[in-house]
Write a protein that holds these residues in place. Structure first.
Motif, PDB file in Angstrom:
ATOM      1  N   PHE A 202      33.704  42.132  32.176  1.00  0.00           N
ATOM      2  CA  PHE A 202      33.451  41.265  33.491  1.00  0.00           C
ATOM      3  C   PHE A 202      34.347  41.728  34.800  1.00  0.00           C
ATOM      4  O   PHE A 202      35.372  41.730  34.363  1.00  0.00           O
ATOM      5  N   MET A 203      33.154  42.186  35.814  1.00  0.00           N
ATOM      6  CA  MET A 203      34.184  42.446  36.567  1.00  0.00           C
ATOM      7  C   MET A 203      35.236  41.746  37.297  1.00  0.00           C
ATOM      8  O   MET A 203      36.001  42.131  38.405  1.00  0.00           O
ATOM      9  N   GLU A 204      35.436  40.322  37.593  1.00  0.00           N
ATOM     10  CA  GLU A 204      35.833  39.494  38.313  1.00  0.00           C
ATOM     11  C   GLU A 204      37.193  39.789  37.312  1.00  0.00           C
ATOM     12  O   GLU A 204      38.575  39.027  37.631  1.00  0.00           O
ATOM     13  N   GLU A 205      37.142  40.303  35.930  1.00  0.00           N
ATOM     14  CA  GLU A 205      38.239  41.130  34.891  1.00  0.00           C
ATOM     15  C   GLU A 205      39.344  41.742  35.886  1.00  0.00           C
ATOM     16  O   GLU A 205      40.415  41.667  35.344  1.00  0.00           O
ATOM     17  N   ALA A 206      38.012  43.150  35.810  1.00  0.00           N
ATOM     18  CA  ALA A 206      38.569  44.302  36.018  1.00  0.00           C
ATOM     19  C   ALA A 206      39.212  44.288  36.932  1.00  0.00           C
ATOM     20  O   ALA A 206      40.029  44.541  38.243  1.00  0.00           O
ATOM     21  N   CYS A 207      39.014  43.424  38.205  1.00  0.00           N
ATOM     22  CA  CYS A 207      39.844  43.577  39.321  1.00  0.00           C
ATOM     23  C   CYS A 207      40.329  43.034  39.880  1.00  0.00           C
ATOM     24  O   CYS A 207      41.171  42.809  40.980  1.00  0.00           O
ATOM     25  N   LEU A 208      41.142  41.709  38.765  1.00  0.00           N
ATOM     26  CA  LEU A 208      42.865  41.786  37.906  1.00  0.00           C
ATOM     27  C   LEU A 208      43.416  42.607  38.129  1.00  0.00           C
ATOM     28  O   LEU A 208      44.681  42.767  38.699  1.00  0.00           O
ATOM     29  N   ALA A 209      42.977  44.567  37.551  1.00  0.00           N
ATOM     30  CA  ALA A 209      44.051  45.469  37.372  1.00  0.00           C
ATOM     31  C   ALA A 209      44.621  46.176  37.972  1.00  0.00           C
ATOM     32  O   ALA A 209      43.975  45.148  39.608  1.00  0.00           O
ATOM     33  N   ASP A 210      45.167  46.380  38.222  1.00  0.00           N
ATOM     34  CA  ASP A 210      46.481  47.730  39.740  1.00  0.00           C
ATOM     35  C   ASP A 210      44.766  48.412  39.567  1.00  0.00           C
ATOM     36  O   ASP A 210      45.385  49.053  40.986  1.00  0.00           O
ATOM     37  N   ARG A 211      44.771  49.138  38.688  1.00  0.00           N
ATOM     38  CA  ARG A 211      43.957  50.478  38.584  1.00  0.00           C
ATOM     39  C   ARG A 211      42.766  50.193  37.710  1.00  0.00           C
ATOM     40  O   ARG A 211      43.165  49.278  36.166  1.00  0.00           O
ATOM     41  N   ILE A 212      41.434  51.134  38.043  1.00  0.00           N
ATOM     42  CA  ILE A 212      40.650  51.022  37.283  1.00  0.00           C
ATOM     43  C   ILE A 212      39.944  52.362  37.253  1.00  0.00           C
ATOM     44  O   ILE A 212      39.589  53.275  37.805  1.00  0.00           O
ATOM     45  N   LEU A 213      39.680  52.348  35.642  1.00  0.00           N
ATOM     46  CA  LEU A 213      39.619  53.710  35.033  1.00  0.00           C
ATOM     47  C   LEU A 213      37.921  54.180  35.006  1.00  0.00           C
ATOM     48  O   LEU A 213      37.486  52.730  34.226  1.00  0.00           O
ATOM     49  N   GLY A 214      36.427  54.067  35.767  1.00  0.00           N
ATOM     50  CA  GLY A 214      35.257  53.946  35.360  1.00  0.00           C
ATOM     51  C   GLY A 214      34.711  55.881  34.837  1.00  0.00           C
ATOM     52  O   GLY A 214      34.634  56.376  35.101  1.00  0.00           O
ATOM     53  N   LEU A 215      34.490  55.267  33.893  1.00  0.00           N
ATOM     54  CA  LEU A 215      33.456  56.368  32.514  1.00  0.00           C
ATOM     55  C   LEU A 215      31.879  56.030  32.804  1.00  0.00           C
ATOM     56  O   LEU A 215      31.448  55.427  32.897  1.00  0.00           O
ATOM     57  N   ALA A 216      31.516  57.205  32.958  1.00  0.00           N
ATOM     58  CA  ALA A 216      29.602  57.423  32.427  1.00  0.00           C
ATOM     59  C   ALA A 216      29.417  58.736  31.536  1.00  0.00           C
ATOM     60  O   ALA A 216      30.238  59.667  31.760  1.00  0.00           O
ATOM     61  N   LYS A 217      29.135  58.282  30.377  1.00  0.00           N
ATOM     62  CA  LYS A 217      28.587  58.880  29.337  1.00  0.00           C
ATOM     63  C   LYS A 217      30.072  59.726  29.544  1.00  0.00           C
ATOM     64  O   LYS A 217      29.519  61.372  28.952  1.00  0.00           O
ATOM     65  N   ASN A 261      36.760  38.039  54.645  1.00  0.00           N
ATOM     66  CA  ASN A 261      36.720  39.997  54.658  1.00  0.00           C
ATOM     67  C   ASN A 261      37.057  40.238  53.147  1.00  0.00           C
ATOM     68  O   ASN A 261      38.345  40.439  52.054  1.00  0.00           O
ATOM     69  N   ASP A 262      35.919  40.777  51.737  1.00  0.00           N
ATOM     70  CA  ASP A 262      35.887  41.302  50.838  1.00  0.00           C
ATOM     71  C   ASP A 262      37.064  40.313  49.441  1.00  0.00           C
ATOM     72  O   ASP A 262      37.075  41.048  48.535  1.00  0.00           O
ATOM     73  N   PRO A 263      36.203  39.150  49.655  1.00  0.00           N
ATOM     74  CA  PRO A 263      37.607  38.383  48.563  1.00  0.00           C
ATOM     75  C   PRO A 263      37.080  39.114  47.124  1.00  0.00           C
ATOM     76  O   PRO A 263      36.014  39.007  46.882  1.00  0.00           O
ATOM     77  N   MET A 264      37.633  39.359  46.220  1.00  0.00           N
ATOM     78  CA  MET A 264      37.641  39.559  45.155  1.00  0.00           C
ATOM     79  C   MET A 264      38.098  38.496  43.845  1.00  0.00           C
ATOM     80  O   MET A 264      37.296  38.953  42.635  1.00  0.00           O
ATOM     81  N   THR A 265      38.739  37.496  44.357  1.00  0.00           N
ATOM     82  CA  THR A 265      38.672  35.956  43.674  1.00  0.00           C
ATOM     83  C   THR A 265      39.080  35.124  44.571  1.00  0.00           C
ATOM     84  O   THR A 265      38.360  35.234  45.164  1.00  0.00           O
ATOM     85  N   LEU A 266      38.229  33.617  43.351  1.00  0.00           N
ATOM     86  CA  LEU A 266      38.311  32.693  44.022  1.00  0.00           C
ATOM     87  C   LEU A 266      39.462  32.386  44.951  1.00  0.00           C
ATOM     88  O   LEU A 266      39.147  31.621  46.349  1.00  0.00           O
ATOM     89  N   GLU A 267      40.849  32.849  44.412  1.00  0.00           N
ATOM     90  CA  GLU A 267      42.025  32.225  45.068  1.00  0.00           C
ATOM     91  C   GLU A 267      41.805  32.784  46.549  1.00  0.00           C
ATOM     92  O   GLU A 267      42.210  32.383  47.736  1.00  0.00           O
ATOM     93  N   GLU A 268      41.367  34.279  46.253  1.00  0.00           N
ATOM     94  CA  GLU A 268      41.187  35.123  48.193  1.00  0.00           C
ATOM     95  C   GLU A 268      39.618  34.615  48.564  1.00  0.00           C
ATOM     96  O   GLU A 268      40.299  34.211  49.941  1.00  0.00           O
ATOM     97  N   PHE A 269      38.912  33.416  48.255  1.00  0.00           N
ATOM     98  CA  PHE A 269      37.916  33.592  48.808  1.00  0.00           C
ATOM     99  C   PHE A 269      38.427  31.608  50.002  1.00  0.00           C
ATOM    100  O   PHE A 269      38.580  31.558  51.133  1.00  0.00           O
TER     101      PHE A 269
END
Length: 582
Positions: A202-217, A261-269
Motif C-alpha cells: 500500500f503506497m498510501e501507507e509507505a508514504c507515511l514513513a520517514d524513510r523508504i528502502l526500495g528493493l528490486a531483485k 502541490n503533490d499531496p501524499m495524504t488526504l490531510e495534505e490534499f
C-alpha cells in the motif's frame, strides 16, 4: 540517534533442491536508527520478507553481517536478546500462533520472559484492547478470519514491549478500520520511541514513513524520503511500484486546481484545496461510466444461516438470514469488516459449507447435503484468502497442473493449459515452473493459487482477497485479467477489503456486518455512501473521499464518483475549463 540496525554487505540465497539457489538479497547495506519509521517496498519476490527475517534474527546472513543494537546476529548467544528486542508480525499470522485461545496465545511471550501473573494479565488485556480483540479473547485462533488473526499476532508482539516492531504486510488482510487501527498503533509505538519497520504494497501507507528502502531483485536501489521516491517516475517503474493514489489523482486534477502541490495524504490534499467563494456545480456523469447487469441470477440465497461449532459451548453464528442474488455474467463485490462472514459465505458457494437453515442455489446446483460437490466445485472455483491453504505440491508447475491431471488431462494440452494460466497471472512459465512453492514470496504464492483455479476453467470464479499481498504492478495485471475473464463470460464474486479494487471492478456490492446483509446496491451507490460505510467499519475508495473534500470546498462534484476516471471525466465535462481554474 543511536544505530538500531547496521546492515553490512548482506547477501542470502534460498536453496532450491534440484535447481539453482534463488538469490534473495545481494550485497545490501544500510543503517536504521532508534525511533525511525522505515518502510521497505518492492515487487513480489524482491527480498523484502527475507530482509525482515534477517533484521529479526530469524535468518542469518550467508555473506556480510547485521548488528542489532551492536549484537552480531551470527553469534548464536545473541539471538535470544535480539528476538526479545525485535518483534515481527508475519504475512501469515497463523504461523506464529500456538495456543488454544486468543488470550493464552498473547500471553505466551510474556510468560516466557518470566513476568508475574498480574503483569502478564495487564499486558495481555492492553494489547488485545489496542487491536480490538479483547471481547474475542476466549475464542480459538483457528476459528478467526485472516484479518482477526493479524490482529491477534500484533497483540502478541505488543505484549512483549519490544524496541522494534516489524510489520510484514500486516495490514494486507485487514478491513479499512483495522488498517487505521494498525497505523494508529504505529503512531503510539513511535511516541514511545520504538523503531517501526513496515513492509507494504500500500503506497498510501509507505508514504507515511520517514524513510523508504526500495528493493528490486534483492538489491537496494533506493534509500530516501517518500517524496524523493514518488516524484521519480522512472524509479517507481523500476521498482514495480505505483504512486500513491492521492498523489497520482491530484497530479491529474492540478490542471484545474493549481494549488495542489503533490499531496501524499488526504490531510495534505484537504489542506491544499482552497475553498471557493461561489460553488461550482458539475453535471452528472453519463451512464457509460457505470456498469449494470440485469441478467438472471447465477447465485441466489434465501435466509441462509450458518453457525460454527453448532450446539456446543463454542458456537459462533457466522451467517444469519442471508438473502440476496448475483446476476450471471457480473462482477459482484462482497465487503464488510473483518469477521463479518464474507469468507464463510463464499465457501458456501462451492460447497465447502452448506446452509444449516435456508436455501442456496448456485447455477444448476441446490447446495445441501445431497449436492454433487465434485461437480459443484468444477463449476465454482475458489481462491482462498491464504494461498497456503491450497498449495501442497513441491513445484509450481505441478501445483497448477494438479487439478488438470485429476481430470485426465495430460501431454501437450496439460502443458498449454498450465502455461495459459500462468500467463494470466503474470508468471513466466520457464522461470517459475520448477520453483519450489514453499520458497515463493506471499504474493507469488497468491498468483500460483489463482493460476491453479483458472487452469480448471470454472464458470463461476470465487475470489477471496485476490490482490492482498500483490505489488502494485501485479495487482493491476490481475485486475485487468479479471475484467477480461468477465468479458469472456465468467461470473466473478470478489470478497475484498480493497475498496479501490471493487470500485474498479464491480457493478454491484453487498455489505455484510456480523453475518447479516446490511445493503446490496450498485457499486457507485454503496461505495460513495460514507456514513453507511463508516458505520460498518469501512471507508470509501480514495476517489470518493477526495470528492467529499472537494464538495466541502464548494467544488460540487457528483457524489457517486468512486474511481479516478470518473473524477477526471467530471472536470472535463465542465463547459468552460478556463472559468474554473483557481
Amino acid at each position: 540517534m543511536d544505530v538500531m540496525f547496521d546492515v553490512n554487505h548482506v547477501s542470502f540465497a534460498h536453496q532450491n533442491p534440484g535447481s539453482l539457489p534463488h538469490r534473495a538479497l545481494r550485497d545490501v547495506c544500510f543503517e536504521i536508527h532508534h525511533g525511525e519509521y522505515v518502510s521497505i517496498v518492492g515487487a513480489n519476490g524482491s527480498g523484502k520478507s527475507t530482509l525482515a527475517r534477517h533484521l529479526s534474527g530469524l535468518l542469518i546472513p550467508q555473506q556480510g553481517l547485521i548488528l542489532v543494537n551492536g549484537l552480531n546476529s551470527k553469534d548464536k548467544v545473541n539471538l535470544n536478546t535480539i528476538h526479545q528486542q525485535v518483534g515481527m508480525v508475519f504475512q501469515h499470522p497463523q504461523e506464529q500462533m500456538i495456543a488454544s485461545t486468543i488470550e493464552e496465545d498473547v500471553a505466551f511471550g510474556p510468560e516466557n520472559l518470566g513476568l508475574s501473573t498480574p503483569e502478564i494479565q495487564e499486558r495481555v488485556k492492553k494489547a488485545l484492547l489496542d487491536v480490538d480483540m479483547w471481547d474475542q479473547r476466549t475464542r480459538a485462533p483457528q476459528h478467526l478470519s485472516a484479518g482477526q488473526m493479524q490482529r491477534v499476532a500484533l497483540a502478541g508482539i505488543l505484549a512483549m514491549k519490544p524496541k522494534c516492531v516489524i510489520f510484514d504486510e500486516t495490514t494486507a488482510m485487514l478491513d479499512p478500520a483495522g488498517r487505521m487501527e494498525v497505523l494508529e498503533s504505529i503512531k503510539q509505538l513511535r511516541n514511545q520511541g520504538i523503531t517501526v519497520i513496515t513492509i507494504s504494497h500500500f503506497m498510501e501507507e509507505a508514504c507515511l514513513a520517514d524513510r523508504i528502502l526500495g528493493l528490486a531483485k534483492g538489491k537496494l536501489l533506493f534509500d530516501g524520503t517518500p517524496k524523493e521516491l514518488f516524484t521519480n517516475s522512472k524509479l517507481v517503474q523500476t521498482l514495480n511500484l505505483d504512486k500513491p493514489r492521492i498523489f497520482s489523482f491530484a497530479q491529474q486534477l492540478s490542471k484545474w486546481i493549481p494549488s495542489l502541490n503533490d499531496p501524499m495524504t488526504l490531510e495534505e490534499f484537504d489542506n491544499q484545496i482552497i475553498p471557493l467563494n461561489n460553488p461550482i456545480f458539475f453535471r452528472n456523469l453519463d451512464s457509460k461510466y457505470f456498469s449494470r447487469n440485469n441478467a438472471n441470477p447465477i447465485v441466489e440465497s434465501q435466509n441462509l444461516t450458518f453457525t460454527y461449532m453448532q450446539d456446543t459451548p463454542l458456537a459462533h453464528m457466522a451467517l444469519e438470514d442471508i438473502t440476496f442474488s448475483i446476476p450471471e455474467g457480473s462482477i459482484h463485490g462482497l465487503i464488510g469488516a473483518t469477521g463479518s462472514g464474507k469468507s464463510t459465505l463464499i465457501q458456501h458457494f462451492n460447497g465447502l459449507y452448506f446452509p444449516q437453515k435456508g436455501t442456496l442455489q448456485v447455477g444448476p446446483f441446490q447446495v445441501n447435503r445431497e449436492t454433487d460437490f465434485l461437480a459443484l466445485r468444477r463449476y465454482a472455483g475458489i481462491v482462498f484468502q491464504n494461498p497456503n491453504y491450497q498449495l501442497f505440491e513441491q513445484y509450481v508447475g505441478d501445483e497448477i497442473a494438479y487439478g488438470l491431471r485429476l481430470l485426465g488431462i495430460k501431454g501437450p494440452e496439460l502443458r498449454q493449459r498450465v502455461m495459459d494460466a500462468m500467463n494470466i497471472v503474470g508468471m513466466d512459465f520457464e522461470s517459475f515452473k520448477d520453483r519450489m512453492t514453499f520458497a515463493l514470496s506471499g504474493g507469488e504464492k497468491r498468483k500460483v493459487a489463482l493460476a491453479s483455479t483458472l487452469a480448471l476453467n470454472p464458470t463461476l470464479l470465487l475470489l477471496d482477497e485476490p490482490t492482498a499481498g500483490l505489488d502494485p504492478v501485479a495487482r493491476n495485471e490481475i485486475l485487468n485479467q479479471m475484467k477480461t475473464l468477465n468479458k469472456n463470460g465468467k461470473t466473478l464474486i470478489v470478497s475484498s477489503h480493497q475498496m479501490e479494487d471493487l470500485a474498479l471492478l464491480t457493478d454491484h456490492v453487498t455489505l455484510l456486518s456480523e453475518g447479516q446483509v446490511v445493503a446490496s446496491q450498485p457499486s457507485e451507490q454503496l461505495l460513495s455512501n460514507h456514513k453507511l460505510l463508516e458505520d460498518n467499519k469501512m471507508t470509501a475508495p480514495i476517489a470518493a473521499q477526495m470528492v467529499k473534500i472537494l464538495r466541502q470546498k464548494n467544488w460540487m462534484v457528483p457524489e457517486n464518483i468512486i474511481i479516478s476516471q470518473q473524477l477526471i471525466a467530471a472536470f472535463e465535462q465542465l463547459d468552460e475549463v478556463k472559468d474554473v481554474r483557481v
